[in-house]
Design an enzyme around this catalytic site. Structure first.
Site, PDB file in Angstrom:
ATOM      1  N   ASP A 106      -4.523  -7.316   5.398  1.00 39.77           N
ATOM      2  CA  ASP A 106      -4.268  -6.574   4.355  1.00 39.77           C
ATOM      3  C   ASP A 106      -5.767  -5.831   3.747  1.00 39.77           C
ATOM      4  O   ASP A 106      -6.381  -5.397   4.677  1.00 39.77           O
ATOM      5  CB  ASP A 106      -3.231  -6.993   2.997  1.00 39.77           C
ATOM      6  CG  ASP A 106      -2.669  -6.166   3.267  1.00 39.77           C
ATOM      7  OD1 ASP A 106      -2.830  -5.422   2.218  1.00 39.77           O
ATOM      8  OD2 ASP A 106      -1.504  -6.166   2.988  1.00 39.77           O
ATOM      9  N   HIS A 167      -2.190  -3.662  -2.894  1.00 40.11           N
ATOM     10  CA  HIS A 167      -1.362  -4.110  -1.553  1.00 40.11           C
ATOM     11  C   HIS A 167      -1.695  -4.965  -1.806  1.00 40.11           C
ATOM     12  O   HIS A 167      -1.098  -6.650  -1.587  1.00 40.11           O
ATOM     13  CB  HIS A 167      -1.048  -2.531  -0.445  1.00 40.11           C
ATOM     14  CG  HIS A 167      -0.161  -3.325   0.229  1.00 40.11           C
ATOM     15  ND1 HIS A 167      -0.064  -4.240   1.161  1.00 40.11           N
ATOM     16  CD2 HIS A 167       0.787  -2.706  -0.322  1.00 40.11           C
ATOM     17  CE1 HIS A 167       0.643  -4.511   2.279  1.00 40.11           C
ATOM     18  NE2 HIS A 167       1.446  -3.127   1.552  1.00 40.11           N
ATOM     19  N   SER A 504       6.739  -4.379   3.063  1.00 41.46           N
ATOM     20  CA  SER A 504       5.324  -5.065   2.354  1.00 41.46           C
ATOM     21  C   SER A 504       5.892  -6.123   1.815  1.00 41.46           C
ATOM     22  O   SER A 504       4.753  -7.335   1.701  1.00 41.46           O
ATOM     23  CB  SER A 504       4.105  -4.057   2.305  1.00 41.46           C
ATOM     24  OG  SER A 504       3.624  -3.406   3.392  1.00 41.46           O
TER      25      SER A 504
HETATM   26  C1  LIG Z   1       2.317  -9.407   5.209  1.00 41.68           C
HETATM   27  O1  LIG Z   1       2.758  -8.182   5.197  1.00 41.68           O
HETATM   28  C2  LIG Z   1       3.126  -7.686   4.737  1.00 41.68           C
HETATM   29  C3  LIG Z   1       3.556  -6.139   5.513  1.00 41.68           C
HETATM   30  O2  LIG Z   1       4.007  -6.126   6.895  1.00 41.68           O
HETATM   31  C4  LIG Z   1       1.711  -7.055   3.720  1.00 41.68           C
HETATM   32  O3  LIG Z   1       2.052  -5.454   2.964  1.00 41.68           O
HETATM   33  C5  LIG Z   1       1.572  -7.437   3.078  1.00 41.68           C
HETATM   34  O4  LIG Z   1       0.044  -7.103   2.186  1.00 41.68           O
HETATM   35  C6  LIG Z   1       1.604  -9.308   4.229  1.00 41.68           C
HETATM   36  N1  LIG Z   1       0.999 -10.516   3.157  1.00 41.68           N
HETATM   37  C7  LIG Z   1       0.559 -11.178   3.675  1.00 41.68           C
HETATM   38  C8  LIG Z   1       0.756 -12.583   2.350  1.00 41.68           C
HETATM   39  O5  LIG Z   1      -0.709 -11.827   4.605  1.00 41.68           O
END
Ligand SMILES: *[C@@H]1O[C@H](CO)[C@@H](O)[C@H](O)[C@H]1NC(C)=O
Ligand SMILES: *[C@@H]1O[C@H](CO)[C@@H](O)[C@H](O)[C@H]1NC(C)=O
Length: 730
Positions: A106, A167, A504
């Site tokens: 991310d 995010h 997400s």
């Molecule tokens: C999980 O995936 C979502 C969307 O696919 C993303 O927004 C989020 O950052 C991810 N979270 C983790 C813990 O990887």
């Protein structure tokens, strides 16, 4: 005039079975070694073309950018009771994700957030961990965030895995955040924030540097590292609007991760009504977003005392003072003599476009505007316009018939939005009242709202654009107005916790749940964990009726796949639909890929049989039959994961106009690991010919388990299947 030809150096991703071509390349950006044989390099398009012709090169494709999409929920999914304690039957009684590692691809992480405190975690790291931390004076890992890497940002003075968008911190804390008390935003939703697997460790792979752009080359490198580092679950929230399974990095990375038992969870992605689900590879768990039972209403009270529930994250207090209420369409700016232009001005005024309203008539009032869709883009534009003409506040009423869809938008003045029904009532009140007045209340936090869950209005839907024979999304989880950790670099003044909505936010709930299941059942494959989550999901809301979409219409499997996650049931599914590498290879051949394209994904030599089957024979926990011409059969195999022997019976609810029969009415499993194969036969009843997708389900059940799978069918017309005649058709 002359033509200027630009020689653009672009990054290409090159996949090779061996890595023999690599030495020829001088501008390698990344090389992939853990699971994926290939590298990314900068070169001219013409060089890429030449490389593609070389022996040993399986594929060369151009780098592309992908976009990021973006807690009551722990109670809502049954991990906590109403008072915030661990529920009696909660999975947290068995595991909180101890010694598990969630890889988050991310925008990085804000490591100082209290959600990433390592208090209480063991000093030793999980034995399987092989990763590292890009620590520096300005970025440190701890025993919660055990790994952090970043990819591909040149031109930043001091690059680190630090999250500047919010995010990545948000998703990481939903999946595995430590408990933090006293969390709120704007005083709303005050409570304890925690992740679904609060004892799990987090490994961060910063592949996105801004909210919207994540280079595919960086994404693939992140996957490669995460697989090599030993993570258990990868949550992936980055969407890809182009690319087939063999040229989509998420799909390729996800395949290799899955084959090593890593559960891969991805977002269905967000968009307008009508947006199409992404991240659709069958080895990935694709997650849609829905509400919890918490709402943050920001209500409108009219002078006649009537109250309408609105939605807004505008924390302004009008002190219960009522202000004159006027419809924007009644106070257009600059009347003109041309009737055509006047109509135009009127329609802009009705929608409260800045500049379209007469300031003299707007000042000191609350303005009522009509707009068809809630959208975050024009909010600042409209708000600034309203401030400029001295309005007290405004109400956006959805003027599209039957559209009740609302989003919690961050207005910067007293403002809220209401659905179409409320908009019609407010409009009638303005017309019928001599001196219409209104006030806008501050948002409040209300719990136990019904119905819940409802689908998020932004959650993208099926059918699956890549392979319609596989239902996508797979599952839904809380993703509306989720309060979680934020990057303190993202807002001014800085926010530690923030509401955000999106698939997400739903995806890390499922990543967290997968982590708990994998911790309980280390021997289960990624497909088994996915099956357990899907076959135990529910499709009815808190009123016992089918889950609704954001407009209060009945949602379908195209909205939520198998339904809403149910962690307690997922921990005891009874039976699973398992699948391994060979199943996926057969699937890829069946959907028409060449052996060479399959190699691109698996990274090793493959052959496809000359006679191809159908994609829907993959042993998937849902069943989709598209283009059904008269009759079709699909095969499924169940594996017992239960200690006790049991006999399961089947119950089938066929889609309208389709008859569905199984070749067995009961299946007996005498021990754990035993497998039983059955077929489902589909026959179109042309007297009730369905014209569009129709939905049903089938269930294998014993005394304690319900193993449910959605059925989605669309039949070709009798004419198209070559059996009908015109008389019959018309
Ligand atoms: C999980 O995936 C979502 C969307 O696919 C993303 O927004 C989020 O950052 C991810 N979270 C983790 C813990 O990887
Ligand atoms: C149903 O069909 C499957 C697949 O052909 C077969 O393995 C199984 O034995 C059949 N079951 C029965 C009860 O005939």
């Amino acid at each position: 005039m002359f033509f200027c030809s630009f020689l653009l150096f672009q990054t290409f991703l090159i996949l090779v079975p061996g890595r023999s071509v690599e030495s020829a390349m001088e501008t390698i950006v990344h090389s992939y070694t853990q699971a994926i044989n290939g590298f990314a390099a900068e070169m001219l398009p013409s060089q890429a073309f030449m490389l593609q012709q070389m022996p040993g090169v399986v594929s060369v494709f151009e780098d592309y950018t992908m976009s990021l999409q973006t807690t009551r929920s722990m109670n809502f999914i049954g991990l906590e009771d109403a008072s915030g304690n661990t529920a009696a039957n909660s999975l947290w009684k068995k595991t909180k994700g101890e010694n598990m590692i969630i890889g988050v691809l991310d925008s990085g992480v804000w490591p100082e957030s209290a959600s990433f405190s390592d208090a209480g975690l063991p000093a030793s790291l999980p034995a399987k961990w092989r990763g590292s931390c890009a620590s520096s004076a300005s970025f440190q890992c701890n025993r919660k965030v055990i790994g952090a890497r970043y990819y591909g940002k040149s031109g930043i003075a001091d690059p680190t895995p630090r999250d500047t968008t919010g995010h990545g911190s948000h998703v990481s804390s939903i999946a595995a955040g430590a408990p933090v008390a006293g969390v709120n935003e704007l005083g709303l939703a005050r409570g304890i924030a925690k992740g679904v697997a609060p004892q799990a460790r987090i490994a961060v792979y910063k592949i996105c540097w801004t909210e919207r752009t994540c280079s595919a080359a960086n994404v693939l490198k992140g996957w490669d590292d995460a697989i090599g580092d030993g993570v258990d679950v990868i949550n992936f929230s980055v969407g890809n609007r182009k690319g087939s399974y063999w040229s989509d990095v998420a799909s390729i990375g996800g395949f290799h991760a899955t084959q090593r038992g890593i559960v891969v969870v991805a977002a269905a992605m967000n968009g307008d009504a009508g947006c199409v689900v992404q991240n659709t590879a069958p080895w990935v768990m694709t997650v849609a977003a829905s509400t919890t039972d918490r709402r943050l209403p920001c209500n409108v009270v009219l002078g006649d005392g009537s109250v309408y529930q609105g939605s807004s994250l505008a924390n302004f207090d009008l002190g219960n003072t009522f202000y004159p209420l006027v419809y924007g369409g009644d106070i257009p700016a600059k009347p003109t003599t041309s009737p055509a232009r006047q109509a135009c001005v009127h329609s802009f005024a009705a929608g409260c476009s800045p500049g379209a309203l007469d300031p003299a008539k707007a000042r000191g009032k609350i303005i009522f505007c009509g707009a068809p869709e809630p959208s975050s883009d024009p909010i600042k534009y409209v708000t600034d316009g309203m401030k400029a003409i001295g309005a007290i506040g405004f109400i956006v009423g959805n003027n599209a018939v039957g559209k009740e869809r609302l989003l919690s938008l961050r207005f910067t003045m007293p403002a809220t939005q209401v659905g179409n029904k409320a908009a019609n009532s407010i409009s009638s009140y303005i017309k019928s009242s001599m001196n219409p007045t209104a006030t806008i209340k501050t948002p409040t936090t209300v719990l136990n709202q019904k119905p819940s869950p409802m689908m998020g209005i932004f959650s993208c839907k099926g059918p699956n654009p890549e392979v319609p024979d596989i239902l996508k999304p797979d599952i839904t989880a809380p993703g509306v107005d989720i309060l979680a950790a934020w990057s303190e670099a993202a807002d001014k003044p800085p926010l530690k916790y923030k509401f955000d909505s999106g698939t997400s936010m739903a995806s890390p709930h499922v990543a967290g749940l997968s982590t708990l299941l994998k911790s309980m059942y280390p021997g289960w494959s990624a497909a088994a964990i996915k099956s357990a989550i899907m076959t135990t999901a529910y499709t009815q809301d808190s009123t016992g009726k089918p889950i609704l979409d954001g407009d209060y219409d009945i949602a379908t499997p195209f909205n939520y796949g198998s339904g809403h996650i149910n962690p307690v049931a997922a921990a005891d599914p009874g039976l699973v639909y398992d699948a391994g590498e060979q199943d996926y290879v057969s699937f890829l051949c069946n959907i028409g890929l060449s052996a060479k394209q399959v190699e691109l994904i698996t990274g090793k030599p493959e052959t496809c049989p000359s006679v191809r089957g159908r994609g829907n024979n993959l042993n998937y926990p849902s069943v989709t039959v598209t283009n059904l011409a008269r009759e079709a059969t699909v095969t499924r195999t169940l594996t017992s994961v239960s200690d006790s022997p049991s006999t399961y019976r089947i119950g089938i609810t066929p889609p309208s106009g389709i008859s569905v029969t199984a070749n067995a009415t009961s299946l007996t499993f005498s021990k754990k690991g035993e497998q039983k194969t059955f077929t489902l036969n589909f026959v179109v009843n042309y007297d009730f010919l369905p014209r569009q997708y129709v939905y049903g389900e089938y269930v294998w059940y014993d005394n304690t388990h319900t193993v449910r799978s959605p059925i989605v069918v669309n039949a070709v017309s009798r004419l198209a299947s070559g059996e009908g005649n015109l008389v019959y058709e018309v």
